[in-house]
Design a protein around this motif. Sequence first.
Motif, mmCIF file in Angstrom:
data_model
loop_
_atom_site.group_PDB
_atom_site.id
_atom_site.type_symbol
_atom_site.label_atom_id
_atom_site.label_comp_id
_atom_site.label_asym_id
_atom_site.label_seq_id
_atom_site.Cartn_x
_atom_site.Cartn_y
_atom_site.Cartn_z
ATOM 1 N N GLU A 1 1.870 5.146 -4.769
ATOM 2 C CA GLU A 1 1.181 4.706 -5.560
ATOM 3 C C GLU A 1 1.628 3.144 -6.114
ATOM 4 N N PHE A 2 2.921 3.093 -6.442
ATOM 5 C CA PHE A 2 3.602 1.997 -6.774
ATOM 6 C C PHE A 2 3.388 0.845 -5.584
ATOM 7 N N PHE A 3 3.515 1.073 -4.353
ATOM 8 C CA PHE A 3 3.104 0.198 -3.183
ATOM 9 C C PHE A 3 1.896 -0.300 -3.221
ATOM 10 N N VAL A 4 0.891 0.883 -3.331
ATOM 11 C CA VAL A 4 -0.425 0.403 -3.449
ATOM 12 C C VAL A 4 -0.809 -0.617 -4.673
ATOM 13 N N VAL A 5 -0.343 -0.505 -5.736
ATOM 14 C CA VAL A 5 -0.590 -1.147 -6.893
ATOM 15 C C VAL A 5 0.090 -2.381 -6.660
ATOM 16 N N LEU A 6 1.423 -2.785 -6.077
ATOM 17 C CA LEU A 6 2.045 -3.801 -5.890
ATOM 18 C C LEU A 6 1.455 -4.813 -5.095
ATOM 19 N N GLU A 7 0.961 -4.216 -3.690
ATOM 20 C CA GLU A 7 0.012 -5.199 -2.802
ATOM 21 C C GLU A 7 -1.322 -5.484 -3.553
ATOM 22 N N SER A 8 -1.885 -4.602 -4.414
ATOM 23 C CA SER A 8 -2.941 -5.102 -5.300
ATOM 24 C C SER A 8 -2.648 -6.266 -6.099
ATOM 25 N N ALA A 9 -1.482 -6.225 -6.724
ATOM 26 C CA ALA A 9 -0.955 -7.561 -7.652
ATOM 27 C C ALA A 9 -0.990 -8.560 -6.882
ATOM 28 N N LEU A 10 -0.282 -8.401 -5.553
ATOM 29 C CA LEU A 10 0.209 -9.495 -4.892
ATOM 30 C C LEU A 10 -1.318 -10.391 -4.268
ATOM 31 N N ARG A 11 -2.132 -9.138 -3.900
ATOM 32 C CA ARG A 11 -3.564 -9.854 -3.361
ATOM 33 C C ARG A 11 -4.206 -10.681 -4.526
ATOM 34 N N GLY B 1 -6.410 -0.323 -0.980
ATOM 35 C CA GLY B 1 -5.531 0.574 -1.310
ATOM 36 C C GLY B 1 -5.142 1.307 0.035
ATOM 37 N N LEU B 2 -6.565 1.871 0.767
ATOM 38 C CA LEU B 2 -6.268 2.734 1.804
ATOM 39 C C LEU B 2 -5.186 1.657 3.050
ATOM 40 N N GLU B 3 -5.630 0.607 3.030
ATOM 41 C CA GLU B 3 -4.834 -0.310 4.025
ATOM 42 C C GLU B 3 -3.462 -0.411 3.566
ATOM 43 N N SER B 4 -2.987 -0.406 2.492
ATOM 44 C CA SER B 4 -1.768 -0.457 1.867
ATOM 45 C C SER B 4 -1.145 0.776 2.160
ATOM 46 N N LEU B 5 -1.528 1.938 1.881
ATOM 47 C CA LEU B 5 -1.110 3.363 2.259
ATOM 48 C C LEU B 5 -0.994 3.530 3.666
ATOM 49 N N LEU B 6 -1.906 3.014 4.396
ATOM 50 C CA LEU B 6 -1.833 3.194 6.065
ATOM 51 C C LEU B 6 -0.331 2.465 6.195
ATOM 52 N N ARG B 7 -0.174 1.253 6.141
ATOM 53 C CA ARG B 7 0.971 0.662 6.454
ATOM 54 C C ARG B 7 2.153 1.131 5.855
ATOM 55 N N TRP B 8 2.351 1.704 4.831
ATOM 56 C CA TRP B 8 3.491 2.128 4.279
ATOM 57 C C TRP B 8 3.644 3.456 4.964
ATOM 58 N N ARG B 9 2.765 4.436 5.092
ATOM 59 C CA ARG B 9 3.025 5.691 5.887
ATOM 60 C C ARG B 9 3.446 5.504 7.162
ATOM 61 N N LEU B 10 3.287 4.338 7.852
ATOM 62 C CA LEU B 10 3.477 4.146 9.202
ATOM 63 C C LEU B 10 4.787 3.312 9.462
ATOM 64 N N ARG B 11 5.415 3.202 8.289
ATOM 65 C CA ARG B 11 6.651 2.249 8.549
ATOM 66 C C ARG B 11 7.656 2.755 9.067
ATOM 67 N N LEU C 1 -5.109 -1.588 19.143
ATOM 68 C CA LEU C 1 -5.738 -0.358 18.460
ATOM 69 C C LEU C 1 -6.063 -0.731 17.356
ATOM 70 N N LEU C 2 -7.438 -0.814 16.827
ATOM 71 C CA LEU C 2 -8.092 -1.255 15.690
ATOM 72 C C LEU C 2 -8.397 0.154 14.730
ATOM 73 N N VAL C 3 -7.880 0.002 13.429
ATOM 74 C CA VAL C 3 -8.187 0.942 12.469
ATOM 75 C C VAL C 3 -8.983 0.591 11.437
ATOM 76 N N GLU C 4 -10.118 1.367 11.088
ATOM 77 C CA GLU C 4 -10.961 1.209 10.174
ATOM 78 C C GLU C 4 -10.846 2.143 8.919
ATOM 79 N N THR C 5 -10.572 1.693 7.852
ATOM 80 C CA THR C 5 -10.466 2.704 6.541
ATOM 81 C C THR C 5 -11.571 2.790 5.629
ATOM 82 N N ASP C 6 -12.799 3.551 5.944
ATOM 83 C CA ASP C 6 -13.664 3.677 5.440
ATOM 84 C C ASP C 6 -13.870 4.213 4.035
ATOM 85 N N GLY C 7 -13.475 3.423 3.172
ATOM 86 C CA GLY C 7 -13.248 3.843 1.683
ATOM 87 C C GLY C 7 -14.729 3.676 0.876
ATOM 88 N N VAL C 8 -15.641 3.185 1.505
ATOM 89 C CA VAL C 8 -16.877 2.835 0.687
ATOM 90 C C VAL C 8 -17.961 3.577 1.205
#
Length: 274
Positions: free
Chosen positions: A130-140, A174-184, A210-217
Amino acid sequence: MCERGEIVTTARLRRSGVSGQALRQMVDAGTIHRARRGVYTTPATCPAIRAVAAHGGRVGCLTAARHLGLWTLSPPGAPHVWMCDGQRRYHDTGCGCVEHWDDGPRGDAGATPSVPRILCQIFRCVGVEEFFVVLESALRQRMITEEGLRWLRKRSNAVMREALTLARDDADSGLESLLRWRLRRHGLRVRTQRSIASVGVVDALIGDRLLVETDGVEGHNSAPHRHKDLVRDAHAALWGYMTLRFDYAMVVHDWELVEAAILGALRTLGGARP
């Protein structure tokens, strides 16, 4: 006087020119609500912020992040309240509010913690993802400065430092952030918000193909949007790309399947350069 839903104090109202009589008339008319002595909320204030006003202290952690418009993974739940030494709790014990006690300065009931402090509270309360997702949002959203990042590093452990090092400002959800964090841990090259010829901007490009779409909408479930997605995927295939689509529930709650699908697709494509 505030123009959006938030917490206001008698002192702030007085500074805005609201007299005691006018304040009583506003309460009677329902244009402002009394949360506790000297503290009020406006009709537009959400239930979580109203609960913080009644509890004492200030808005904090995930509640503060949502109030500022930052991404969060966790759905809205118990209000998070920032408490400092010497402050009083007005709610009864067992009210459900999550208290955060730290060494920050006391302030106006309507004040929001700084973004670095919010991030520190989130890390300690709900963990690094959750920290990483909010951090990337703040940076964005340009809501944290280099000085703020230095403040966090001084208070970080090894896990937080890893997140601070990996964080970027190019994720669009946030899904894009979580994807990258978990694949690190796989050492993959994961690029977010990439423009692909004849396809458009995609959520993530892993490796070269490889294209990945995170359909959160929710709109992705509509027939027109579904057709648009299929056309994009067909164009991607025409240019030699493979597309995987995952929704919020899969990325957040069924990660093992998502991870296995991504790694399987990369094997099919012949691997990916780290």
